[in-house]
Design an enzyme around this catalytic site. Sequence first.
Site, short mmCIF file in Angstrom:
data_model
loop_
_atom_site.label_atom_id
_atom_site.label_comp_id
_atom_site.label_asym_id
_atom_site.label_seq_id
_atom_site.Cartn_x
_atom_site.Cartn_y
_atom_site.Cartn_z
N THR A 46 0.20 -14.40 -23.82
CA THR A 46 0.26 -15.27 -25.00
C THR A 46 1.35 -16.33 -24.82
O THR A 46 1.11 -17.52 -25.07
CB THR A 46 0.52 -14.45 -26.29
OG1 THR A 46 -0.25 -13.24 -26.23
CG2 THR A 46 0.13 -15.23 -27.53
N GLY A 59 5.70 -13.29 -26.91
CA GLY A 59 4.64 -12.39 -27.37
C GLY A 59 5.20 -11.04 -27.79
O GLY A 59 6.42 -10.82 -27.80
N GLU A 82 13.94 -10.66 -22.11
CA GLU A 82 13.40 -11.17 -23.39
C GLU A 82 14.37 -10.90 -24.53
O GLU A 82 14.56 -11.73 -25.42
CB GLU A 82 12.05 -10.51 -23.68
CG GLU A 82 10.96 -10.98 -22.72
CD GLU A 82 9.67 -10.20 -22.85
OE1 GLU A 82 8.63 -10.76 -22.49
OE2 GLU A 82 9.69 -9.05 -23.31
N LYS A 112 -2.42 -6.96 -32.36
CA LYS A 112 -1.03 -6.49 -32.16
C LYS A 112 -0.37 -6.11 -33.49
O LYS A 112 0.69 -5.48 -33.49
CB LYS A 112 -0.19 -7.59 -31.51
CG LYS A 112 -0.76 -8.20 -30.23
CD LYS A 112 -0.64 -7.25 -29.09
CE LYS A 112 -1.07 -7.81 -27.75
NZ LYS A 112 -0.28 -8.91 -27.27
#
Length: 226
Positions: free
Chosen positions: A28, A81, A102, A120
Amino acid sequence: MNVKQLAAEKAVEYVQDGMKVGLGTGSTAYWAIRKLGERVSEGLKITAVATSQASEDQARELGIPLVNFSEVDSLDLTIDGADELDGSLQLIKGGGGALLREKIVAMGSTRMIVVADESKAVKTLGQFPLPVEIVPFAWEWTVADLIKLGCEAELRRSGDELYKTDNGNYIADCRFGAIDSAAELALSLQRIPGVVEHGLFIGIADMAVIGKTDGTIEIIEGDSNL
Ligand code: 5RP
């Protein structure tokens, strides 16, 4: 309809001239980086840092100006994402193995926008196995400590080899089932010495942009009933 692309491109609308941007990792985030590259080629002025080698390579190829961490002390916005997100914007991340970078990048950003397709979004985190980055030294003890917290833990593999993160560590994928208190679990994980970082992102994301198969986009800010 590519719903990941839909969400990612919407999130990129929040990027403005002069911003320092964190680039996420995964399929994504890929679309967000692609759109950013397009906007940069049209004149958008930003600088960026990446959360993985793959995202850095993609950004470089697209001509997105990348900076070192010594050149910036914080970021304005990170777009990334998630593997799962709940109505309080708590996340499970790390399916792509980049959770440590991240988390460093997201926590160094004034804002984090999560981009995801509707699959999700969950009521309770935990159906997706929680990725936990652990040091290779004494990994057997670390995995035993993880199991004591009530999960089934399995070291991630890549073909015949154990998977290694960009930081040279292993990932233990931990099946806890429904996680009733993500905050409590996060504290327990942090107490295990061999754990470098875990994929629970609590109180980090500010907004989620969710692409739906009917072509609409849902934006979540603050608490919502998923
Ligand atoms: C990588 C991640 C990704 O953001 C997460 O796995 C979602 O990936 P995708 O957008 O490919 O579904 O946390 O470590």
